[in-house]
Scaffold this motif. Structure first.
Motif, PDB file in Angstrom:
ATOM      1  N   GLN A  30       0.853  -1.189   0.000  1.00 47.59           N
ATOM      2  CA  GLN A  30       0.000   0.000   0.000  1.00 47.59           C
ATOM      3  C   GLN A  30       0.892   1.244   0.000  1.00 47.59           C
ATOM      4  O   GLN A  30       2.030   1.208   0.459  1.00 47.59           O
ATOM      5  CB  GLN A  30      -0.886   0.036   1.255  1.00 47.59           C
ATOM      6  N   HIS A  31       0.331   2.350  -0.494  1.00 47.68           N
ATOM      7  CA  HIS A  31       1.041   3.619  -0.334  1.00 47.68           C
ATOM      8  C   HIS A  31       1.134   3.952   1.150  1.00 47.68           C
ATOM      9  O   HIS A  31       0.273   3.563   1.947  1.00 47.68           O
ATOM     10  CB  HIS A  31       0.329   4.738  -1.086  1.00 47.68           C
ATOM     11  N   VAL A  32       2.192   4.698   1.506  1.00 45.61           N
ATOM     12  CA  VAL A  32       2.504   4.936   2.922  1.00 45.61           C
ATOM     13  C   VAL A  32       2.295   6.406   3.279  1.00 45.61           C
ATOM     14  O   VAL A  32       2.821   7.299   2.613  1.00 45.61           O
ATOM     15  CB  VAL A  32       3.958   4.521   3.226  1.00 45.61           C
ATOM     16  N   LEU A  33       1.533   6.624   4.363  1.00 46.73           N
ATOM     17  CA  LEU A  33       1.356   7.954   4.934  1.00 46.73           C
ATOM     18  C   LEU A  33       2.274   8.067   6.159  1.00 46.73           C
ATOM     19  O   LEU A  33       2.044   7.408   7.161  1.00 46.73           O
ATOM     20  CB  LEU A  33      -0.101   8.157   5.375  1.00 46.73           C
ATOM     21  N   PRO A  34       3.337   8.893   6.093  1.00 44.70           N
ATOM     22  CA  PRO A  34       4.191   9.083   7.275  1.00 44.70           C
ATOM     23  C   PRO A  34       3.543  10.099   8.221  1.00 44.70           C
ATOM     24  O   PRO A  34       3.023  11.126   7.771  1.00 44.70           O
ATOM     25  CB  PRO A  34       5.498   9.648   6.701  1.00 44.70           C
ATOM     26  N   ILE A  35       3.568   9.807   9.508  1.00 47.78           N
ATOM     27  CA  ILE A  35       2.995  10.739  10.490  1.00 47.78           C
ATOM     28  C   ILE A  35       3.965  10.945  11.653  1.00 47.78           C
ATOM     29  O   ILE A  35       4.849  10.127  11.889  1.00 47.78           O
ATOM     30  CB  ILE A  35       1.635  10.250  11.044  1.00 47.78           C
ATOM     31  N   PHE A  36       3.783  12.062  12.358  1.00 49.70           N
ATOM     32  CA  PHE A  36       4.444  12.283  13.640  1.00 49.70           C
ATOM     33  C   PHE A  36       3.412  12.887  14.580  1.00 49.70           C
ATOM     34  O   PHE A  36       2.639  13.771  14.181  1.00 49.70           O
ATOM     35  CB  PHE A  36       5.642  13.230  13.520  1.00 49.70           C
ATOM     36  N   ILE A  37       3.399  12.403  15.816  1.00 48.51           N
ATOM     37  CA  ILE A  37       2.470  12.914  16.825  1.00 48.51           C
ATOM     38  C   ILE A  37       3.256  13.606  17.933  1.00 48.51           C
ATOM     39  O   ILE A  37       4.075  12.970  18.604  1.00 48.51           O
ATOM     40  CB  ILE A  37       1.613  11.784  17.439  1.00 48.51           C
ATOM     41  N   PHE A  38       3.030  14.906  18.109  1.00 45.36           N
ATOM     42  CA  PHE A  38       3.564  15.588  19.287  1.00 45.36           C
ATOM     43  C   PHE A  38       2.665  15.202  20.458  1.00 45.36           C
ATOM     44  O   PHE A  38       1.537  15.688  20.576  1.00 45.36           O
ATOM     45  CB  PHE A  38       3.585  17.104  19.075  1.00 45.36           C
ATOM     46  N   ASP A  39       3.156  14.298  21.273  1.00 48.60           N
ATOM     47  CA  ASP A  39       2.367  13.645  22.319  1.00 48.60           C
ATOM     48  C   ASP A  39       2.150  14.608  23.491  1.00 48.60           C
ATOM     49  O   ASP A  39       3.091  14.954  24.213  1.00 48.60           O
ATOM     50  CB  ASP A  39       3.122  12.386  22.777  1.00 48.60           C
ATOM     51  N   SER A  40       0.905  15.024  23.688  1.00 51.35           N
ATOM     52  CA  SER A  40       0.611  15.989  24.747  1.00 51.35           C
ATOM     53  C   SER A  40       0.914  15.422  26.135  1.00 51.35           C
ATOM     54  O   SER A  40       1.221  16.173  27.069  1.00 51.35           O
ATOM     55  CB  SER A  40      -0.853  16.434  24.666  1.00 51.35           C
ATOM     56  N   LYS A  45       4.767  18.222  30.365  1.00 51.82           N
ATOM     57  CA  LYS A  45       5.714  18.220  31.493  1.00 51.82           C
ATOM     58  C   LYS A  45       6.958  19.075  31.200  1.00 51.82           C
ATOM     59  O   LYS A  45       7.831  19.194  32.060  1.00 51.82           O
ATOM     60  CB  LYS A  45       6.155  16.786  31.807  1.00 51.82           C
ATOM     61  N   LEU A  46       7.057  19.652  29.998  1.00 51.33           N
ATOM     62  CA  LEU A  46       8.291  20.321  29.577  1.00 51.33           C
ATOM     63  C   LEU A  46       8.147  21.842  29.575  1.00 51.33           C
ATOM     64  O   LEU A  46       7.054  22.362  29.352  1.00 51.33           O
ATOM     65  CB  LEU A  46       8.665  19.856  28.160  1.00 51.33           C
ATOM     66  N   GLU A  48       8.334  25.637  28.033  1.00 55.43           N
ATOM     67  CA  GLU A  48       7.874  26.024  26.700  1.00 55.43           C
ATOM     68  C   GLU A  48       9.001  26.298  25.708  1.00 55.43           C
ATOM     69  O   GLU A  48       8.768  26.334  24.497  1.00 55.43           O
ATOM     70  CB  GLU A  48       6.946  27.240  26.783  1.00 55.43           C
ATOM     71  N   ASP A  49      10.227  26.494  26.224  1.00 55.92           N
ATOM     72  CA  ASP A  49      11.356  26.711  25.312  1.00 55.92           C
ATOM     73  C   ASP A  49      12.290  25.494  25.294  1.00 55.92           C
ATOM     74  O   ASP A  49      13.492  25.626  25.053  1.00 55.92           O
ATOM     75  CB  ASP A  49      12.136  27.971  25.694  1.00 55.92           C
ATOM     76  N   ASP A  50      11.745  24.313  25.541  1.00 59.66           N
ATOM     77  CA  ASP A  50      12.564  23.096  25.596  1.00 59.66           C
ATOM     78  C   ASP A  50      13.320  22.897  24.287  1.00 59.66           C
ATOM     79  O   ASP A  50      12.728  22.860  23.208  1.00 59.66           O
ATOM     80  CB  ASP A  50      11.677  21.884  25.882  1.00 59.66           C
ATOM     81  N   THR A  51      14.642  22.772  24.411  1.00 58.04           N
ATOM     82  CA  THR A  51      15.507  22.673  23.228  1.00 58.04           C
ATOM     83  C   THR A  51      15.225  21.410  22.426  1.00 58.04           C
ATOM     84  O   THR A  51      15.303  21.406  21.198  1.00 58.04           O
ATOM     85  CB  THR A  51      16.989  22.679  23.662  1.00 58.04           C
ATOM     86  N   ARG A  52      14.879  20.344  23.112  1.00 53.70           N
ATOM     87  CA  ARG A  52      14.643  19.075  22.427  1.00 53.70           C
ATOM     88  C   ARG A  52      13.407  19.153  21.541  1.00 53.70           C
ATOM     89  O   ARG A  52      13.371  18.577  20.458  1.00 53.70           O
ATOM     90  CB  ARG A  52      14.517  17.946  23.461  1.00 53.70           C
ATOM     91  N   VAL A  53      12.397  19.879  21.992  1.00 56.64           N
ATOM     92  CA  VAL A  53      11.190  20.036  21.181  1.00 56.64           C
ATOM     93  C   VAL A  53      11.504  20.855  19.926  1.00 56.64           C
ATOM     94  O   VAL A  53      11.068  20.516  18.821  1.00 56.64           O
ATOM     95  CB  VAL A  53      10.049  20.686  21.999  1.00 56.64           C
TER      96      VAL A  53
END
Length: 434
Positions: A30-40, A45-46, A48-53
């Motif tokens: 099948q064709h592939v839909l790539p996704i990413f979820i920014f998990d709330s 817990k982080l 607002e200026d977290d460097t990793r984000v």
């Protein structure tokens, strides 16, 4: 009619090439839909200026641009609880299979089980693959099937097993045309997920032949700054562990290779003993009567202990999000042994500040310095923070960089006497563990 497709879910594997789950998805029918979820659940817990984000966000935007420019595709970006996002996706698409890579931390295991059960009820298979390690879970165990608790025999069997291992790089370029043709998939801004751009940055890694060859000679001296800076890139998957091991082997450098094996040792410890994320591996160490003085903890956090190598390390961490590994051992030992502050306090502070924070390595190393973990430093080994300077920073270059007031009247006095702190520590530990 809803579009039939498979999904690939990016997580801590933020690269297009040599990504096992992505490779397997692209080879599917099948064709592939790539996704990413920014998990709330994680983000709330982080700071607002977290460097990793910021780093994750910028990396994903580069990946999106590559797929848009070269393959008329993209990565769909979402923000929320993963289960709620999957409920939304099931309504939008005719999903046949979901592909992703294994994640081994306790929260990730629970999350993935929940997603798997939900998808199963929809008749959708959830397929996961080994990607961020060479060996995982029960791949390297004793002859009776129990996990190793000591690094050296684990490392030896790891190397012996690797010789017979079907080792390959998973090149995706031949299959990227199997992506869903849609270059305008949902996008997000940092503000959309409640964040702003960080003032710190995660540096690119350096894994040159020279760095690998000189690794043993230079790795213990923080002023040289000759470490690879590979940590965050392995953590978030912007570097492939298979390619890094291949480089280590090509340069025939056992020490660099063994650092990569340490990472997998701690991962399998956390997998087999998930309670160690919060509790001591050796339960008697949870009987220690920690002093847990909040004022002293703040002085340690701020690099104001009066011990210059400890202070340099903490200030480097606060300023840059990085601390040299040799210095990490010293500041950890100082917190647990000199100040008798619970290792969990230090582990939580590192989790907040370190760009390369990885639960398994962080917990493993903190329990090592506290004496409470597997293969731990014995409790009576207490680093002398002054003699450590002579061994690892005798010219004071590292100290002067981060503690410019060192050797002046403006530098703080030592918050505790080394000899007295050592004797107090030995007494308290002995009472708890004997």
């Amino acid at each position: 009619m809803k579009q039939p497709l498979n999904i690939f879910w990016f997580r801590r594997d933020l690269r297009l090439d040599d990504n096992v789950g992505f490779y397997e998805a692209l080879k599917s029918d099948q064709h592939v839909l790539p996704i990413f979820i920014f998990d709330s659940e994680i983000l709330e817990k982080l700071p607002e200026d977290d460097t990793r984000v910021t780093f994750i966000y910028n990396t994903l935007q580069k990946m999106r641009s590559t797929l848009q420019d070269e393959h008329d595709s993209s990565i769909a970006m979402y923000h929320g609880k993963p289960l709620e996002i999957y409920k939304q996706l099931v309504n939008e698409y005719d999903i046949k299979e979901v592909y992703t890579n294994h994640d081994y931390e306790p929260y990730a295991k629970e999350r993935d089980e929940e997603i798997k059960e939900f998808l199963k009820k929809q008749g959708i298979e959830f397929k996961t693959f080994k990607d961020q390690v060479i060996f995982e879970k029960d791949d390297i165990v004793k002859s009776d099937g129990t996990p190793y608790k000591v690094y050296t025999p684990y490392m030896k069997l790891w190397k012996a097993t690797f010789k017979d291992h079907d080792f390959k790089i998973y090149y995706t370029n031949d299959y990227l045309d199997n992506l869903v043709k849609n270059s305008r998939l949902p996008n997000l801004s940092l503000a959309d997920i409640g964040f702003k751009k960080s003032h710190q940055e995660i540096k690119d890694y350096t894994v040159t032949p020279t760095l690998i060859q000189d690794y043993e000679k230079t790795r213990n001296f923080p002023a040289k700054d000759s470490t690879s800076r590979l940590g965050p890139h392995l953590r978030f998957g912007t570097a492939s562990v298979r390619k890094m091991v291949k480089k280590a082997i090509a340069e025939e450098n056992e020490i660099f290779w063994q650092e990569l094996i340490w990472r997998e040792f701690f991962m399998q410890i956390l997998w087999h003993f998930p309670h160690t994320a919060k509790d001591s591996f050796k339960p008697k160490y949870d009987r220690i009567e920690w002093r847990n003085n909040e004022e002293e903890f703040k002085l340690w956090c701020d690099g104001q202990t009066g011990y210059p190598l400890v202070d340099a390390g903490m200030r480097q961490l606060n300023k840059t999000g990085f601390m040299h590994n040799r210095v990490r051992m010293l500041v950890g030992s100082f917190l647990c042994k000199h100040l008798l502050i619970d290792w969990r306090w230090g582990e939580a502070y590192f989790a907040e500040k370190l760009h390369d924070y990885d639960m398994s390595s962080n917990v493993g190393n903190w329990q090592w310095v506290a004496g409470s973990g597997v293969d731990a430093s014995p409790y009576f080994r207490i680093f002398n923070p002054t003699t450590q300077i002579e061994k690892f920073d005798k010219d004071r270059k590292y100290i002067k960089k981060y503690v410019p007031e060192f050797d002046t009247d403006n530098y703080v006095e030592q918050m505790v006497d080394h000899k007295e702190a050592r004797e107090r520590c030995l007494k308290v530990y002995k009472e708890a563990v004997s």
